[in-house]
Design a protein around this motif. Structure first.
Motif, PDB file in Angstrom:
ATOM      1  N   ASN A 240      -7.949   1.156   0.920  1.00 12.61           N
ATOM      2  CA  ASN A 240      -9.169   1.919   0.687  1.00 12.61           C
ATOM      3  C   ASN A 240      -9.849   2.311   1.984  1.00 12.61           C
ATOM      4  N   GLN A 241      -9.770   1.454   2.996  1.00 11.07           N
ATOM      5  CA  GLN A 241     -10.350   1.770   4.302  1.00 11.07           C
ATOM      6  C   GLN A 241      -9.629   2.938   4.978  1.00 11.07           C
ATOM      7  N   LEU A 242      -8.354   3.118   4.655  1.00  8.13           N
ATOM      8  CA  LEU A 242      -7.546   4.111   5.357  1.00  8.13           C
ATOM      9  C   LEU A 242      -7.551   5.482   4.697  1.00  8.13           C
ATOM     10  N   ILE A 243      -7.734   5.551   3.381  1.00 10.09           N
ATOM     11  CA  ILE A 243      -7.662   6.838   2.700  1.00 10.09           C
ATOM     12  C   ILE A 243      -8.968   7.615   2.859  1.00 10.09           C
ATOM     13  N   GLU A 244      -8.836   8.951   2.825  1.00 12.76           N
ATOM     14  CA  GLU A 244     -10.006   9.832   2.905  1.00 12.76           C
ATOM     15  C   GLU A 244     -10.455  10.304   1.523  1.00 12.76           C
ATOM     16  N   GLY A 245      -9.630  10.067   0.505  1.00 11.98           N
ATOM     17  CA  GLY A 245      -9.977  10.487  -0.844  1.00 11.98           C
ATOM     18  C   GLY A 245      -8.803  10.258  -1.777  1.00 11.98           C
ATOM     19  N   PRO A 246      -8.988  10.505  -3.084  1.00 15.87           N
ATOM     20  CA  PRO A 246      -7.951  10.212  -4.065  1.00 15.87           C
ATOM     21  C   PRO A 246      -6.631  10.945  -3.806  1.00 15.87           C
ATOM     22  N   GLY A 247      -6.659  12.110  -3.168  1.00 14.44           N
ATOM     23  CA  GLY A 247      -5.445  12.881  -2.950  1.00 14.44           C
ATOM     24  C   GLY A 247      -4.777  12.638  -1.614  1.00 14.44           C
ATOM     25  N   ASP A 248      -5.234  11.653  -0.871  1.00 16.81           N
ATOM     26  CA  ASP A 248      -4.715  11.392   0.472  1.00 16.81           C
ATOM     27  C   ASP A 248      -3.380  10.650   0.386  1.00 16.81           C
ATOM     28  N   ASP A 249      -2.281  11.320   0.753  1.00 20.12           N
ATOM     29  CA  ASP A 249      -0.970  10.681   0.657  1.00 20.12           C
ATOM     30  C   ASP A 249      -0.479  10.146   1.997  1.00 20.12           C
ATOM     31  N   ARG A 250      -1.368  10.006   2.962  1.00 20.18           N
ATOM     32  CA  ARG A 250      -0.985   9.351   4.219  1.00 20.18           C
ATOM     33  C   ARG A 250      -0.802   7.848   4.013  1.00 20.18           C
ATOM     34  N   VAL A 251      -1.369   7.315   2.933  1.00 20.69           N
ATOM     35  CA  VAL A 251      -1.162   5.917   2.549  1.00 20.69           C
ATOM     36  C   VAL A 251      -0.269   5.888   1.316  1.00 20.69           C
ATOM     37  N   ILE A 252       0.837   5.146   1.415  1.00 22.10           N
ATOM     38  CA  ILE A 252       1.711   4.931   0.267  1.00 22.10           C
ATOM     39  C   ILE A 252       1.395   3.555  -0.303  1.00 22.10           C
ATOM     40  N   PHE A 253       0.939   3.504  -1.541  1.00 20.33           N
ATOM     41  CA  PHE A 253       0.596   2.261  -2.211  1.00 20.33           C
ATOM     42  C   PHE A 253       1.873   1.662  -2.808  1.00 20.33           C
ATOM     43  N   THR A 254       2.089   0.358  -2.601  1.00 17.21           N
ATOM     44  CA  THR A 254       3.256  -0.305  -3.178  1.00 17.21           C
ATOM     45  C   THR A 254       2.824  -1.537  -3.971  1.00 17.21           C
ATOM     46  N   SER A 255       3.645  -1.893  -4.967  1.00 19.63           N
ATOM     47  CA  SER A 255       3.324  -3.044  -5.808  1.00 19.63           C
ATOM     48  C   SER A 255       4.575  -3.565  -6.485  1.00 19.63           C
ATOM     49  N   SER A 256       4.565  -4.846  -6.787  1.00 18.46           N
ATOM     50  CA  SER A 256       5.547  -5.448  -7.669  1.00 18.46           C
ATOM     51  C   SER A 256       4.804  -5.914  -8.910  1.00 18.46           C
ATOM     52  N   GLY A 257       4.821  -5.099  -9.946  1.00 23.70           N
ATOM     53  CA  GLY A 257       4.179  -5.486 -11.201  1.00 23.70           C
ATOM     54  C   GLY A 257       3.148  -4.515 -11.717  1.00 23.70           C
ATOM     55  N   GLN A 258       2.536  -3.722 -10.839  1.00 24.94           N
ATOM     56  CA  GLN A 258       1.498  -2.785 -11.259  1.00 24.94           C
ATOM     57  C   GLN A 258       2.046  -1.367 -11.362  1.00 24.94           C
TER      58      GLN A 258
END
Length: 466
Positions: A240-258
């Motif tokens: 959340n600190q790194l993104i500029e908004g909901p459409g910001d794809d410079r951060v790739i979110f990863t998860s095991s289970g979600q």
């Protein structure tokens, strides 16, 4: 090697003469620095002197005359639980302190890169668990897909021991909190946070300090792209600190289970399937259940992180999937050793804390669990929700009785030694059982490293299976 830039003609001191310290001293000399070295251990000093290094006692007040920089090895405490005396002396002499990671980022780029068709890239991987597997898996994927790649840092070779970059090369660095905490330069192209769980709390004065050390790689490093595991609050906060908004794809979110279908770019694993989701639609899906080298949900998380980096480097999903199937796995990390009479032996000696051991326990059924060692801060409470597949525990280590008492609801036998534990576990086992070494503790009460502990387990298993 990478010749260190910026210290030609200047005196630089190196503290700690292990693998990284010796490589650092050589790289400084290659860059034209005047190098003096010191180690608390007499054998290390004698070996360095025999190799031609100038050994100088950095505990002496007059040792700091003319010193421009102190470079310290990552295992040496610089703040908590208390500063090493040499580091405190450097502070008093107003001498900056750095480590080999900082020097690498200052020195890796070269004017020869102007002639390259594809600029070299640096990928850093940090987190509590899965760093080594994610790093090695990514390196494997790159090589299988024909991209030149190097693996270094906390795995493989020291960063300054790397050869100069090649056209289009990707350097994958596994970095611990010890390495990220002190480096004065951190400029990766892509940075990965696998996950967060309590570890090394004495070194960082608690969980907040531990997370702060990891966060530096992103907040001060300013990577072009970040891959963040968001299964814990620390990961969610950082993303959340790194993104500029909901459409910001410079951060790739990863998860095991979600499911992470609302993120601009996400890679997640559920029920054994890896899914890439981008800008509101599914891009790819991979069945991980048949990937032999990556058993269990924790390894599926590692696959998500490595896949996300590979995709951000331009590799296609089909090529990545093929590389996943040829990945052999790392020693001492969910490593299948052999089988005898239907009983499978698995070495996860790297499971040195509660969180990593819990993930190992969730990866298998019908477990004969070998555990124990030098217990880490916080006890074993976090393990107890994950022992449902354990048929019996075989406890080793100096404090085996105390360790066994904490395993509430688990039948436990105090074996103390690895040989006794392996023999008893196999004697009790039935076809279909897994004899799993996942200690949930450090090794230093009986072994000098988790590798030596794993090798001892392998030796006893091979006596049974050969």
């Amino acid at each position: 090697m990478i010749a260190v830039k910026g210290y030609e003609g200047h005196k630089v001191a190196v503290l700690g003469l292990g693998r990284s310290g010796r490589a650092t001293a050589k790289a400084l000399l290659a860059g034209g620095a005047e190098v003096i070295v010191w180690d608390d251990g007499a054998p290390a000093r004698e070996a360095a002197e025999a190799d031609g290094f100038l050994v100088q006692d950095l505990t002496r007040a007059d040792a700091w005359d003319g010193v421009r920089l102190l470079v310290t090895s990552p295992g040496i405490a610089h703040l908590y639980p208390k500063p090493h005396p040499v580091i405190a002396a450097a502070w008093a002499a107003f001498v900056p302190v750095d480590n080999d990671i900082g020097l690498f980022f200052r020195s890796y780029a070269d004017r020869e890169w102007d002639d390259f068709d594809i600029r070299p890239r640096v990928v850093t991987v940090t987190g509590s668990n899965g760093k080594s597997t994610t790093s090695a898996l990514l390196h494997h994927i790159l090589e299988e897909c024909g991209r030149p790649a190097q693996l270094a840092g906390n795995i493989g070779r020291g960063v300054l021991d790397l050869p100069p970059a090649r056209d289009g090369e990707v350097v994958v660095l596994e970095l611990s909190s010890y390495q990220t905490d002190l480096a004065r330069a951190l400029t990766p192209d892509i940075a990965v946070l696998t996950n967060m769980s309590p570890d090394h709390l004495d070194r960082h004065a608690g969980m907040g300090g531990y997370f702060a050390a990891k966060r530096r790689l992103f907040a001060e490093g300013g990577p072009d792209r970040a891959v963040i595991g968001v299964d814990e609050n620390e990961g969610r906060y950082l993303a959340n600190q790194l993104i500029e908004g909901p459409g910001d794809d410079r951060v790739i979110f990863t998860s095991s289970g979600q499911k992470l279908e609302s993120a601009a770019w996400s890679v997640f694993a559920r029920k054994g399937f890896l899914t890439e989701w981008r800008k509101g639609r599914q891009i790819a899906s991979i069945d991980l259940r048949q990937v032999v080298g990556l058993p269990g949900a924790h390894n599926h998380q590692n696959a998500c992180n490595a896949y996300a980096v590979a995709r951000s480097l331009g590799l296609g999903p089909k090529a990545i999937e093929a590389a996943l199937h040829s990945y052999p796995g790392l020693p001492h990390r969910s490593q299948r050793i052999g089988e005898k009479d239907g009983v499978i032996f698995v070495n996860d000696s790297k499971a040195t804390n509660v969180d990593s051991a819990a993930k190992a326990l969730q990866a298998f059924q019908n477990i004969r669990w070998i555990c124990g060692g030098l217990e880490k801060e916080g006890g074993l409470g976090g393990l107890l929700p994950h022992v449902g597949s354990v048929k019996k525990a075989y406890v080793i280590g100096r404090d085996a009785p105390h360790f066994a008492l904490q395993l509430t609801g688990v039948e436990a036998e105090i074996c103390t030694t690895m040989g006794q534990a392996v023999a008893q576990a196999f004697a009790d086992a039935e076809p279909g059982d897994i004899v799993l070494l996942a200690p949930a503790a450090a090794s230093f009460d009986q072994y000098d490293s988790f590798e030596r502990r794993g090798e001892d387990f392998i030796r006893y298993v091979q006596n049974i299976t050969s």
